[in-house]
Design a protein around this motif. Sequence first.
Motif, PDB file in Angstrom:
ATOM      1  N   LEU A 141       0.752  -1.169  -0.037  1.00  0.00           N
ATOM      2  CA  LEU A 141       0.028   0.004  -0.060  1.00  0.00           C
ATOM      3  C   LEU A 141       0.809   1.138  -0.132  1.00  0.00           C
ATOM      4  CD1 LEU A 141      -2.416  -1.127   2.681  1.00  0.00           C
ATOM      5  CD2 LEU A 141      -2.927  -1.313   0.290  1.00  0.00           C
ATOM      6  N   LYS A 142       0.237   2.251  -0.663  1.00  0.00           N
ATOM      7  CA  LYS A 142       1.032   3.510  -0.936  1.00  0.00           C
ATOM      8  C   LYS A 142      -0.189   4.625  -0.340  1.00  0.00           C
ATOM      9  CE  LYS A 142       4.369   6.681  -1.537  1.00  0.00           C
ATOM     10  NZ  LYS A 142       5.548   6.915  -0.709  1.00  0.00           N
ATOM     11  N   ASP A 143       0.099   5.179   0.789  1.00  0.00           N
ATOM     12  CA  ASP A 143      -1.015   6.174   1.167  1.00  0.00           C
ATOM     13  C   ASP A 143      -2.502   5.622   1.048  1.00  0.00           C
ATOM     14  OD1 ASP A 143       0.913   8.465   1.313  1.00  0.00           O
ATOM     15  OD2 ASP A 143       0.883   8.984  -0.682  1.00  0.00           O
ATOM     16  N   GLY A 144      -2.412   4.093   1.546  1.00  0.00           N
ATOM     17  CA  GLY A 144      -3.718   3.669   1.539  1.00  0.00           C
ATOM     18  C   GLY A 144      -4.339   2.946   0.573  1.00  0.00           C
ATOM     19  N   ASN A 145      -3.628   3.130  -0.461  1.00  0.00           N
ATOM     20  CA  ASN A 145      -3.985   2.653  -1.716  1.00  0.00           C
ATOM     21  C   ASN A 145      -2.972   1.574  -2.212  1.00  0.00           C
ATOM     22  OD1 ASN A 145      -6.558   4.011  -2.124  1.00  0.00           O
ATOM     23  ND2 ASN A 145      -5.018   5.770  -2.800  1.00  0.00           N
ATOM     24  N   PRO A 146      -3.626   0.261  -2.788  1.00  0.00           N
ATOM     25  CA  PRO A 146      -2.611  -0.770  -3.443  1.00  0.00           C
ATOM     26  C   PRO A 146      -1.956  -0.252  -4.379  1.00  0.00           C
ATOM     27  CG  PRO A 146      -4.932  -1.150  -3.794  1.00  0.00           C
ATOM     28  CD  PRO A 146      -4.901  -0.038  -3.017  1.00  0.00           C
ATOM     29  N   VAL A 147      -0.416  -0.865  -4.571  1.00  0.00           N
ATOM     30  CA  VAL A 147       0.195  -0.257  -5.824  1.00  0.00           C
ATOM     31  C   VAL A 147       0.880  -1.816  -6.458  1.00  0.00           C
ATOM     32  CG1 VAL A 147       0.783   1.818  -4.848  1.00  0.00           C
ATOM     33  CG2 VAL A 147       2.154  -0.052  -4.030  1.00  0.00           C
ATOM     34  N   PHE A 148       0.763  -2.656  -5.482  1.00  0.00           N
ATOM     35  CA  PHE A 148       1.361  -3.841  -6.009  1.00  0.00           C
ATOM     36  C   PHE A 148       0.886  -5.143  -5.382  1.00  0.00           C
ATOM     37  CE2 PHE A 148       4.765  -7.138  -6.052  1.00  0.00           C
ATOM     38  CZ  PHE A 148       4.941  -7.426  -7.297  1.00  0.00           C
ATOM     39  N   VAL A 149       0.538  -6.141  -5.770  1.00  0.00           N
ATOM     40  CA  VAL A 149       0.000  -7.544  -5.136  1.00  0.00           C
ATOM     41  C   VAL A 149       0.945  -8.622  -5.537  1.00  0.00           C
ATOM     42  CG1 VAL A 149      -1.808  -9.154  -4.798  1.00  0.00           C
ATOM     43  CG2 VAL A 149      -2.246  -6.601  -5.072  1.00  0.00           C
ATOM     44  N   ALA A 150       1.213  -9.327  -4.698  1.00  0.00           N
ATOM     45  CA  ALA A 150       2.148 -10.769  -5.075  1.00  0.00           C
ATOM     46  C   ALA A 150       1.359 -11.807  -4.570  1.00  0.00           C
ATOM     47  CB  ALA A 150       3.367 -10.679  -4.549  1.00  0.00           C
ATOM     48  N   SER A 151       1.514 -13.132  -5.169  1.00  0.00           N
ATOM     49  CA  SER A 151       0.540 -14.148  -4.850  1.00  0.00           C
ATOM     50  C   SER A 151       1.484 -15.538  -5.098  1.00  0.00           C
ATOM     51  CB  SER A 151      -0.797 -14.250  -5.582  1.00  0.00           C
ATOM     52  OG  SER A 151      -1.401 -15.609  -5.573  1.00  0.00           O
ATOM     53  N   ASN A 152       1.226 -16.447  -4.361  1.00  0.00           N
ATOM     54  CA  ASN A 152       1.727 -17.808  -4.544  1.00  0.00           C
ATOM     55  C   ASN A 152       1.033 -18.942  -5.408  1.00  0.00           C
ATOM     56  OD1 ASN A 152       0.059 -18.248  -2.537  1.00  0.00           O
ATOM     57  ND2 ASN A 152       1.451 -19.764  -1.390  1.00  0.00           N
ATOM     58  N   VAL A 153      -0.167 -18.100  -5.798  1.00  0.00           N
ATOM     59  CA  VAL A 153      -0.988 -18.941  -6.539  1.00  0.00           C
ATOM     60  C   VAL A 153      -0.563 -18.910  -8.178  1.00  0.00           C
ATOM     61  CG1 VAL A 153      -3.314 -19.324  -7.404  1.00  0.00           C
ATOM     62  CG2 VAL A 153      -2.804 -18.602  -5.084  1.00  0.00           C
ATOM     63  N   GLU A 154      -0.151 -20.312  -8.621  1.00  0.00           N
ATOM     64  CA  GLU A 154       0.359 -20.245  -9.979  1.00  0.00           C
ATOM     65  C   GLU A 154      -0.456 -19.453 -11.066  1.00  0.00           C
ATOM     66  OE1 GLU A 154       2.124 -23.412 -13.175  1.00  0.00           O
ATOM     67  OE2 GLU A 154       1.467 -24.052 -11.297  1.00  0.00           O
ATOM     68  N   LYS A 155      -1.784 -19.896 -10.832  1.00  0.00           N
ATOM     69  CA  LYS A 155      -2.590 -19.312 -11.966  1.00  0.00           C
ATOM     70  C   LYS A 155      -2.623 -17.766 -12.072  1.00  0.00           C
ATOM     71  CE  LYS A 155      -7.035 -19.593  -9.475  1.00  0.00           C
ATOM     72  NZ  LYS A 155      -8.377 -20.039  -9.456  1.00  0.00           N
ATOM     73  N   GLU A 156      -2.261 -17.163 -10.666  1.00  0.00           N
ATOM     74  CA  GLU A 156      -2.372 -15.791 -10.583  1.00  0.00           C
ATOM     75  C   GLU A 156      -1.130 -14.974 -11.061  1.00  0.00           C
ATOM     76  OE1 GLU A 156      -3.652 -14.727  -6.799  1.00  0.00           O
ATOM     77  OE2 GLU A 156      -5.770 -15.189  -7.159  1.00  0.00           O
ATOM     78  N   LEU A 157       0.027 -15.972 -11.331  1.00  0.00           N
ATOM     79  CA  LEU A 157       1.351 -15.246 -12.208  1.00  0.00           C
ATOM     80  C   LEU A 157       0.884 -14.516 -13.384  1.00  0.00           C
ATOM     81  CD1 LEU A 157       3.664 -18.233 -11.763  1.00  0.00           C
ATOM     82  CD2 LEU A 157       3.434 -16.333 -10.376  1.00  0.00           C
ATOM     83  N   PHE A 158       1.556 -13.319 -13.468  1.00  0.00           N
ATOM     84  CA  PHE A 158       1.254 -12.558 -14.471  1.00  0.00           C
ATOM     85  C   PHE A 158       1.051 -13.125 -15.809  1.00  0.00           C
ATOM     86  CE2 PHE A 158       1.982  -8.525 -17.207  1.00  0.00           C
ATOM     87  CZ  PHE A 158       0.643  -7.969 -17.321  1.00  0.00           C
ATOM     88  N   GLY A 159       2.010 -13.813 -16.208  1.00  0.00           N
ATOM     89  CA  GLY A 159       2.394 -14.482 -17.627  1.00  0.00           C
ATOM     90  C   GLY A 159       0.819 -15.515 -17.694  1.00  0.00           C
ATOM     91  N   GLU A 160       0.505 -16.454 -16.707  1.00  0.00           N
ATOM     92  CA  GLU A 160      -0.685 -17.090 -16.705  1.00  0.00           C
ATOM     93  C   GLU A 160      -1.795 -16.201 -17.026  1.00  0.00           C
ATOM     94  OE1 GLU A 160      -0.371 -20.394 -17.064  1.00  0.00           O
ATOM     95  OE2 GLU A 160       1.365 -20.566 -16.741  1.00  0.00           O
ATOM     96  N   TYR A 161      -1.815 -15.254 -16.318  1.00  0.00           N
ATOM     97  CA  TYR A 161      -3.080 -14.204 -16.345  1.00  0.00           C
ATOM     98  C   TYR A 161      -2.953 -13.666 -17.925  1.00  0.00           C
ATOM     99  CZ  TYR A 161      -6.162 -10.435 -15.530  1.00  0.00           C
ATOM    100  OH  TYR A 161      -7.282  -9.573 -15.463  1.00  0.00           O
ATOM    101  N   LEU A 162      -1.902 -13.261 -18.449  1.00  0.00           N
ATOM    102  CA  LEU A 162      -1.960 -12.878 -19.968  1.00  0.00           C
ATOM    103  C   LEU A 162      -2.405 -13.873 -20.938  1.00  0.00           C
ATOM    104  CD1 LEU A 162       1.252 -10.727 -20.064  1.00  0.00           C
ATOM    105  CD2 LEU A 162      -1.082  -9.987 -19.901  1.00  0.00           C
ATOM    106  N   VAL A 163      -2.008 -15.161 -20.505  1.00  0.00           N
ATOM    107  CA  VAL A 163      -2.611 -16.272 -21.386  1.00  0.00           C
ATOM    108  C   VAL A 163      -3.989 -16.514 -21.165  1.00  0.00           C
ATOM    109  CG1 VAL A 163      -2.179 -18.951 -21.794  1.00  0.00           C
ATOM    110  CG2 VAL A 163      -0.221 -17.495 -21.321  1.00  0.00           C
TER     111      VAL A 163
END
Length: 337
Positions: A141-163
Amino acid sequence: SEMCIRDRLRAVLEKALARNPEDRFQSAEDFRQALLASAIGPLAPMDREDLGHMVRGLFSREYEAERARDAEVDTAIAAGAGRRLGPASGTPDPEDEGRAPDLSADLATKSLPRLLFDLANGRCTGRLTLTRKPVIKTVFLKDGNPVFVASNVEKELFGEYLVARGAIQRRQLQQALDLAAGEGIRLMEAITRLQMVAPHQLFALLADQVRDRLLELFSWPDGAVVFHDGLEPADVGLPLNIDTVALVHEGVRDHVPLGVIRRRLQPDLKRQVQRTSAPIPPGITFSGREQKLMRRLDDGPVSVAELARFDGAEENALRLAYLLVEGGLAEQCPPRT
């Protein structure tokens, strides 16, 4: 028959268009009832039971998925009922060793909407770690708003999301991953260098994925949360322009299980709710139905049961009341004696 339907409808229309106003329907409701009465056979209006059967048939998969989700929520609530609910810790990161979190909570006792409202109101900057084994998500969070999210769920990896979104093909993802590994660059940079996706489209997809990752958290009936103040990701890139309050509104409206909401507002839905002096944050944009309920609430204390009767749909009243109470915009009045 078709001829009979036409004759019935013609009679209704002739009355509606009569030259003499006294011969016409005297109200829109009279006109409506006459039109309904003229419909017979396959054109006849369905009652609630028939409509329910049709909707369940059309959305049978979604209906079963919702039932399975409700069952999971009920199980989680039942499991939590027998244990002592109190502060809980998420899985610590190596860099946090020796440092106690600035906030530690259990989602069974402090809801995610309330937690995010508090962090947004405090304009907090830091790292929020949420754990519901085996899933771990980290929100910066930056000033109360989300700026980045990480996850250990494989399907939530950015590459998998793009596919999954159809932005790139799997062979293209592998090509980009090879380039990123070979040259020590980020996946987004590799995709941009290979001209697979335009930079502005890639950024929009990243913002969508961050939002989707966050909204999925609202479906958790329980979990552990820790917050470390002041911790920031090394590089967040361009701002995602995600407003925490707007995100909470969407999460409560579309993702929080009704079982969680009922647990919070029970044991008595007849207990009255009243507005607090807190102003409605700019990030909340009420729908027409929500505005109608808000006007009723602004008239004075009202129970959730009364709001449900006023709206005609209990779920809408429950979700709005939950949003307001968890956001400190309304409070439950003391039980009547």
